[in-house]
Design an enzyme around this catalytic site. Structure first.
Site, mmCIF file in Angstrom:
data_model
loop_
_atom_site.group_PDB
_atom_site.id
_atom_site.type_symbol
_atom_site.label_atom_id
_atom_site.label_comp_id
_atom_site.label_asym_id
_atom_site.label_seq_id
_atom_site.Cartn_x
_atom_site.Cartn_y
_atom_site.Cartn_z
ATOM 1 N N LYS A 60 0.836 -1.213 0.000
ATOM 2 C CA LYS A 60 0.000 0.000 0.000
ATOM 3 C C LYS A 60 0.871 1.263 0.000
ATOM 4 O O LYS A 60 0.644 2.190 -0.766
ATOM 5 C CB LYS A 60 -0.901 -0.008 1.243
ATOM 6 C CG LYS A 60 -1.545 1.344 1.534
ATOM 7 C CD LYS A 60 -2.271 1.391 2.855
ATOM 8 C CE LYS A 60 -1.423 1.576 4.072
ATOM 9 N NZ LYS A 60 -1.147 2.949 4.494
ATOM 10 N N ASN A 61 1.884 1.287 0.855
ATOM 11 C CA ASN A 61 2.670 2.519 0.989
ATOM 12 C C ASN A 61 3.635 2.757 -0.172
ATOM 13 O O ASN A 61 4.205 3.843 -0.281
ATOM 14 C CB ASN A 61 3.428 2.530 2.323
ATOM 15 C CG ASN A 61 2.472 2.769 3.484
ATOM 16 O OD1 ASN A 61 1.304 3.121 3.273
ATOM 17 N ND2 ASN A 61 2.942 2.565 4.702
ATOM 18 N N ARG A 113 -4.374 10.844 4.811
ATOM 19 C CA ARG A 113 -3.278 11.807 4.807
ATOM 20 C C ARG A 113 -2.385 11.695 3.576
ATOM 21 O O ARG A 113 -1.800 12.681 3.130
ATOM 22 C CB ARG A 113 -2.402 11.602 6.042
ATOM 23 C CG ARG A 113 -3.056 11.871 7.331
ATOM 24 C CD ARG A 113 -2.027 11.702 8.411
ATOM 25 N NE ARG A 113 -0.801 12.409 8.054
ATOM 26 C CZ ARG A 113 -0.597 13.697 8.238
ATOM 27 N NH1 ARG A 113 -1.527 14.439 8.802
ATOM 28 N NH2 ARG A 113 0.536 14.257 7.871
ATOM 29 N N CYS A 165 -3.771 12.981 13.107
ATOM 30 C CA CYS A 165 -4.445 11.688 12.995
ATOM 31 C C CYS A 165 -4.207 10.898 14.273
ATOM 32 O O CYS A 165 -3.557 11.374 15.196
ATOM 33 C CB CYS A 165 -3.994 10.938 11.759
ATOM 34 S SG CYS A 165 -2.465 10.062 11.947
ATOM 35 N N ARG A 167 1.586 14.695 12.889
ATOM 36 C CA ARG A 167 1.970 14.481 11.499
ATOM 37 C C ARG A 167 1.900 15.743 10.626
ATOM 38 O O ARG A 167 1.112 15.832 9.682
ATOM 39 C CB ARG A 167 1.158 13.322 10.893
ATOM 40 C CG ARG A 167 1.294 12.059 11.703
ATOM 41 C CD ARG A 167 0.593 10.903 11.118
ATOM 42 N NE ARG A 167 1.254 10.366 9.944
ATOM 43 C CZ ARG A 167 0.738 9.420 9.179
ATOM 44 N NH1 ARG A 167 -0.440 8.916 9.470
ATOM 45 N NH2 ARG A 167 1.390 8.971 8.136
ATOM 46 N N PRO A 168 2.748 16.730 10.958
ATOM 47 C CA PRO A 168 2.756 17.955 10.147
ATOM 48 C C PRO A 168 3.319 17.717 8.745
ATOM 49 O O PRO A 168 3.900 16.665 8.481
ATOM 50 C CB PRO A 168 3.694 18.884 10.937
ATOM 51 C CG PRO A 168 4.575 17.981 11.723
ATOM 52 C CD PRO A 168 3.766 16.735 12.016
ATOM 53 N N ASP A 206 5.683 0.761 11.769
ATOM 54 C CA ASP A 206 4.464 0.081 11.319
ATOM 55 C C ASP A 206 4.388 -1.375 11.796
ATOM 56 O O ASP A 206 3.389 -2.054 11.542
ATOM 57 C CB ASP A 206 4.350 0.136 9.785
ATOM 58 C CG ASP A 206 4.073 1.549 9.285
ATOM 59 O OD1 ASP A 206 3.730 2.409 10.102
ATOM 60 O OD2 ASP A 206 4.216 1.782 8.073
ATOM 61 N N ARG A 249 -8.254 -0.306 5.379
ATOM 62 C CA ARG A 249 -7.483 0.690 4.656
ATOM 63 C C ARG A 249 -6.206 0.096 4.078
ATOM 64 O O ARG A 249 -5.701 0.562 3.062
ATOM 65 C CB ARG A 249 -7.112 1.851 5.582
ATOM 66 C CG ARG A 249 -8.302 2.612 6.075
ATOM 67 C CD ARG A 249 -7.871 3.721 6.957
ATOM 68 N NE ARG A 249 -6.978 4.616 6.216
ATOM 69 C CZ ARG A 249 -6.590 5.794 6.629
ATOM 70 N NH1 ARG A 249 -7.016 6.248 7.793
ATOM 71 N NH2 ARG A 249 -5.786 6.535 5.907
HETATM 72 C C1 EPZ Z 1 4.787 7.012 6.130
HETATM 73 O O1 EPZ Z 1 4.081 8.078 6.723
HETATM 74 C C2 EPZ Z 1 3.834 5.837 6.073
HETATM 75 N N1 EPZ Z 1 2.685 6.209 5.269
HETATM 76 C C3 EPZ Z 1 3.423 5.437 7.478
HETATM 77 O O2 EPZ Z 1 2.621 4.273 7.378
HETATM 78 C C4 EPZ Z 1 4.671 5.109 8.285
HETATM 79 O O3 EPZ Z 1 4.294 4.854 9.617
HETATM 80 C C5 EPZ Z 1 5.637 6.291 8.254
HETATM 81 O O4 EPZ Z 1 5.931 6.662 6.885
HETATM 82 C C6 EPZ Z 1 6.960 6.001 8.943
HETATM 83 O O5 EPZ Z 1 7.578 4.916 8.362
HETATM 84 C C7 EPZ Z 1 2.761 6.138 3.949
HETATM 85 O O6 EPZ Z 1 3.761 5.753 3.361
HETATM 86 C C8 EPZ Z 1 1.537 6.490 3.193
HETATM 87 P P1 EPZ Z 1 6.975 10.497 7.840
HETATM 88 P P2 EPZ Z 1 4.626 9.562 6.621
HETATM 89 O O7 EPZ Z 1 6.756 11.761 7.080
HETATM 90 O O8 EPZ Z 1 5.396 9.696 5.358
HETATM 91 C C9 EPZ Z 1 7.566 13.900 11.133
HETATM 92 C C10 EPZ Z 1 0.801 2.868 7.928
HETATM 93 O O9 EPZ Z 1 0.369 2.307 8.974
HETATM 94 N N2 EPZ Z 1 7.328 14.884 10.051
HETATM 95 O O10 EPZ Z 1 8.129 9.648 7.452
HETATM 96 O O11 EPZ Z 1 3.497 10.474 6.847
HETATM 97 C C11 EPZ Z 1 6.337 13.058 11.436
HETATM 98 O O12 EPZ Z 1 5.422 13.720 12.265
HETATM 99 C C12 EPZ Z 1 1.302 4.285 7.946
HETATM 100 O O13 EPZ Z 1 0.795 2.312 6.824
HETATM 101 C C13 EPZ Z 1 7.427 16.216 10.320
HETATM 102 O O14 EPZ Z 1 7.700 16.631 11.452
HETATM 103 O O15 EPZ Z 1 5.644 9.610 7.801
HETATM 104 C C14 EPZ Z 1 6.955 11.833 12.048
HETATM 105 O O16 EPZ Z 1 7.240 12.072 13.387
HETATM 106 C C15 EPZ Z 1 0.981 5.074 9.128
HETATM 107 N N3 EPZ Z 1 7.190 17.103 9.297
HETATM 108 C C16 EPZ Z 1 8.257 11.685 11.263
HETATM 109 O O17 EPZ Z 1 8.528 12.970 10.701
HETATM 110 C C17 EPZ Z 1 6.891 16.704 8.034
HETATM 111 O O18 EPZ Z 1 6.708 17.565 7.159
HETATM 112 C C18 EPZ Z 1 8.226 10.651 10.153
HETATM 113 O O19 EPZ Z 1 7.048 10.840 9.374
HETATM 114 C C19 EPZ Z 1 6.813 15.332 7.772
HETATM 115 C C20 EPZ Z 1 7.025 14.432 8.788
#
Ligand code: EPZ
Length: 420
Positions: free
Chosen positions: A22-23, A92, A116, A121-122, A307, A399
């Site tokens: 999915k991701n 998201r 969420c 998740r900014p 995850d 999902r």
């Molecule tokens: C991806 O989310 C995955 N989603 C998530 O999978 C997964 O948990 C996550 O990566 C971490 O591996 C998809 O691929 C669709 P990040 P993502 O941006 O990209 C912070 C699942 O269960 N951050 O790598 O949204 C953020 O808050 C899901 O399948 C900022 O601060 O995660 C987090 O603490 C849930 N500012 C960290 O970085 C930003 O602009 C990593 O988040 C972006 C992120």
């Protein structure tokens, strides 16, 4: 609303086929916005999040048909650039249209995704990077308004934090930008690697694939003649089934996997006393004689994935001794703890750390899924708990897990989907 009824304890056996990731599929669908040709994408998981994103693309004017895990998508007809709240609020990952739309059309309006269940998740890092590429970004009435009428410009961008969708979004933006973009501190997740490989195979000059520094020479606004491709196997679904074998004390085989994407997960299973046998595209889990406790810290790939944190917590409830599980990625990804406690698990939370003392017997109960991976952890725990467990709110599960109950039924679990 649907819920799952599971009778435990259960024993599993046999083989399960792992679906496409999915991701990986989500950014790959938005990648199609950069193509001028129709694309065929195979091994597409048929889960709710994918259908939601396809709806968003259709709203933008694209044509998409998904049948038998084959997606045919044509974005040459896209004539809208607004991703509205109704869809973005439900998923998201819709933010992944931001980079491609802006790079192709020079403007777009994408609803802010908001927080969420697992954390705030900014998207500040996505926006900052686009600004460095010359975009004017304003936030108004809940929408990101992005403008780059002359096109995006290559830039040297250092991500303050490693972000998976942030890296994907900016890679896609850079592919159509003018000149060279260097991205430092990139995510190295296999899903990001596949996105980069497809761009490379489609003629984009991109180097550093699989490392934390990517260099991309953009096309200067020209859309891409993109190759057809197959989505990589879902490493998190695979990891969840490995845990299903371990938690039910069963030997099961996974087919259509990439064992190399699961090294950190396999290492933890082996530390717990399980044996994982890997073929080229298969993995067989042999359960532990006695599960040992394990310490886990969630980090970016190639370290242990956030995850898989909830599923390993379910597993740790059966082990001897106390496991320490530290969540470093998301500030609120412990919602499953109170539900596991309802089943009888002994878990103490202290900030970002959970102490799981194994060995307390689990008994079936009514529990509530709170997010995608939390839901699968509850299903795992239910398969080892004595009696009946009803897992409510499984729309979270739908999902991201394709046919979970059918796949578990085929392995021998007593699990059925019912209506509230
Ligand atoms: C991806 O989310 C995955 N989603 C998530 O999978 C997964 O948990 C996550 O990566 C971490 O591996 C998809 O691929 C669709 P990040 P993502 O941006 O990209 C912070 C699942 O269960 N951050 O790598 O949204 C953020 O808050 C899901 O399948 C900022 O601060 O995660 C987090 O603490 C849930 N500012 C960290 O970085 C930003 O602009 C990593 O988040 C972006 C992120």
């Amino acid at each position: 609303m649907d819920y799952l009824r599971i009778q435990g304890p259960t024993k599993l056996s046999g083989t399960v086929t792992i679906s496409g990731a999915k991701n990986a599929a989500l950014p790959l669908i938005t990648l199609a916005l950069l193509a001028h040709n129709p694309l065929k994408i195979t091994n597409m998981p048929e889960v709710a999040d994918i259908k939601t994103l396809l709806k968003l693309l259709q709203n933008l004017g694209a044509s998409c048909t998904l049948q038998n895990h084959v997606l045919n998508v044509d974005t040459s007809t896209v004539n809208h650039t607004m991703a509205n709240y109704d869809i973005v609020k439900t998923m998201r990952a819709s933010i992944l249209v931001l980079g491609p739309l802006l790079a192709r059309f020079g403007h777009c309006e994408v609803s802010l995704p908001g927080g969420c269940a697992i954390g705030q998740r900014p998207i500040d890092l996505h926006l900052k990077a686009l600004e460095q590429m010359g975009a004017q970004i304003t936030i108004h009435a809940g929408y990101v308004h992005a403008l780059a009428p002359e096109g995006l410009k290559g830039a040297h961008i250092i991500f303050d934090k490693i972000t998976v969708t942030g890296t994907a979004n900016i890679v896609m933006a850079a592919a159509l930008a003018h000149g060279k973009t260097v991205l430092v501190n990139c995510a190295k997740e296999p899903e990001v690697v596949q996105l980069c490989e497809i761009l490379r195979d489609s003629g984009i000059d991109i180097t550093g694939i699989g490392t934390s520094e990517l260099t991309i020479i953009g096309t200067g606004g020209k859309t891409i003649d993109m190759v057809d491709f197959e989505v990589i196997p879902d490493r998190i679904e695979a990891g969840t089934y490995l845990c299903a074998g371990a938690i039910t004390n069963s030997t099961i085989t996974l087919e259509r996997v990439r064992p190399d994407h699961l090294d950190a997960v396999t290492a933890k299973l082996e530390q717990m006393g399980c044996r994982v046998e890997c073929g080229e595209t298969t993995m067989t889990i042999h359960p532990a004689e006695r599960l040992k406790h394990v310490d886990i810290i969630t980090q970016e790939y190639p370290a242990f994935p956030t995850d898989m944190q909830a599923q390993f917590m379910a597993l740790a409830t059966l082990s001897s001794g106390t496991s320490i599980i530290e969540e470093r990625l998301f500030e609120n990804r412990f919602m499953h703890v109170s539900e596991l406690q309802r089943l009888g698990a002994d878990i103490k939370l202290n900030g970002h750390t959970a102490m799981v003392t194994g060995g307390s017997p689990l008994f079936g109960a009514d529990v509530m899924a709170t997010d995608l991976r939390a839901s699968s952890a509850l299903v795992l725990a239910a398969m080892t708990a004595e009696g009946t467990t009803n897992v409510h709110r499984i729309y979270h599960l739908d999902r991201g897990y394709e046919n979970l109950e059918q796949k578990l039924q085929a392995l021998g679990a007593s699990i059925e989907r019912l209506k509230e």
